[in-house]
Scaffold this motif. Structure first.
Motif, PDB file in Angstrom:
ATOM      1  N   ASP A   6       0.703  -1.115  -0.060  1.00 29.36           N
ATOM      2  CA  ASP A   6       0.174  -0.002   0.041  1.00 29.36           C
ATOM      3  C   ASP A   6       0.879   1.184  -0.106  1.00 29.36           C
ATOM      4  O   ASP A   6       1.906   1.263   0.612  1.00 29.36           O
ATOM      5  N   SER A  51      -6.483   3.879   2.480  1.00 27.58           N
ATOM      6  CA  SER A  51      -5.622   2.526   2.384  1.00 27.58           C
ATOM      7  C   SER A  51      -6.724   1.587   1.401  1.00 27.58           C
ATOM      8  O   SER A  51      -7.613   1.573   1.265  1.00 27.58           O
ATOM      9  N   GLY A  52      -5.764   0.754   0.802  1.00 28.77           N
ATOM     10  CA  GLY A  52      -6.239  -0.532  -0.037  1.00 28.77           C
ATOM     11  C   GLY A  52      -6.600  -0.135  -1.509  1.00 28.77           C
ATOM     12  O   GLY A  52      -7.220  -0.717  -2.166  1.00 28.77           O
ATOM     13  N   ARG A  53      -6.057   1.141  -1.930  1.00 29.56           N
ATOM     14  CA  ARG A  53      -6.608   1.572  -3.411  1.00 29.56           C
ATOM     15  C   ARG A  53      -5.348   1.790  -4.456  1.00 29.56           C
ATOM     16  O   ARG A  53      -5.321   1.585  -5.395  1.00 29.56           O
ATOM     17  N   PHE A  55      -1.108   0.430  -4.837  1.00 30.88           N
ATOM     18  CA  PHE A  55      -0.154  -0.225  -4.322  1.00 30.88           C
ATOM     19  C   PHE A  55       1.144  -0.367  -5.320  1.00 30.88           C
ATOM     20  O   PHE A  55       1.011  -0.193  -6.543  1.00 30.88           O
ATOM     21  N   ASN A  68      -3.667   0.383  -9.172  1.00 30.88           N
ATOM     22  CA  ASN A  68      -4.732   1.064  -8.351  1.00 30.88           C
ATOM     23  C   ASN A  68      -6.314   0.779  -8.514  1.00 30.88           C
ATOM     24  O   ASN A  68      -6.481   0.485  -9.718  1.00 30.88           O
ATOM     25  N   LYS A  97      -8.383  -9.202  -6.647  1.00 26.78           N
ATOM     26  CA  LYS A  97      -8.928  -8.621  -5.391  1.00 26.78           C
ATOM     27  C   LYS A  97      -9.750  -7.411  -5.504  1.00 26.78           C
ATOM     28  O   LYS A  97     -10.715  -7.273  -4.823  1.00 26.78           O
ATOM     29  N   CYS A  98      -9.820  -6.722  -6.761  1.00 27.43           N
ATOM     30  CA  CYS A  98     -10.680  -5.764  -6.995  1.00 27.43           C
ATOM     31  C   CYS A  98     -12.370  -6.329  -7.121  1.00 27.43           C
ATOM     32  O   CYS A  98     -13.174  -5.334  -6.530  1.00 27.43           O
ATOM     33  N   PHE A 164      -0.632  -8.895  -0.248  1.00 27.09           N
ATOM     34  CA  PHE A 164      -0.947  -7.576  -0.139  1.00 27.09           C
ATOM     35  C   PHE A 164      -0.518  -7.134   1.295  1.00 27.09           C
ATOM     36  O   PHE A 164      -0.719  -7.775   2.385  1.00 27.09           O
TER      37      PHE A 164
END
Length: 165
Positions: A6, A51-53, A55, A68, A97-98, A164
């Motif tokens: 991240d 967070s989490g958008r 990387f 992203n 993941k998305c 991740f």
């Protein structure tokens, strides 16, 4: 081991390297925003990220690129020298993941960026519209695919070794 880290967790030196790659002509001129990004502006922007958008992608401490997802739009960029199969595996794992938390992904691909268009179409994205500069693509969760079964099997094996942070 491949790690998606991240942006919020990157050190200053990692931000500098990431920005150097993003500002390279090959990446920058293929991006939706082709302007050079200053380090100060990048760091200020990162402070406000959720967070989490976004990387950075690393393999054994080597920066491979970045991915992203924001408002159902996804994007990806890689260092030019990265193995194409590794690019496929990383992109595929990020798409998985998305799509865990959404039914649809979109992408705006610059018409001059043929490689990005081919990558998106490889995974099942469809062109839904276009304008003078961009193709506007969509991928429904149910339509994720790869065009070659053997390649998909190899991608699946490698993508299971992607983590991740």
């Amino acid at each position: 081991m491949i790690v998606f880290k991240d942006y919020k967790l990157l050190s200053l030196s990692e931000h500098k390297r990431l920005l150097e790659l993003r500002n390279s002509d090959e990446v920058r001129l293929s991006s939706n925003d082709t302007s050079m990004i200053l380090l100060e502006n990048h760091l200020a922007w990162c402070k406000n990220l959720k967070s989490g958008r976004y990387f950075a992608i690393y393999e054994n401490e080597i920066l491979l690129g970045g991915v992203n997802v924001n408002n159902d739009f996804w994007g990806v960029f890689f260092a030019p020298e990265i193995n194409p199969f590794l690019k496929l595996a990383c992109a595929y794992r990020f798409l998985q993941k998305c799509l865990e938390s959404r039914e649809l992904l979109r992408a705006d691909i610059r018409k001059t960026n043929v490689k990005a268009l081919e990558l998106n179409q490889f995974f099942g994205f469809k062109i839904k519209a276009e304008d003078s500069d961009f193709f506007h693509l969509e991928l429904k969760k149910a339509d994720v695919k790869t065009k070659n079964k053997k390649i998909k099997e190899k991608i699946d094996l490698l993508s299971n070794k992607i983590y991740f942070l």
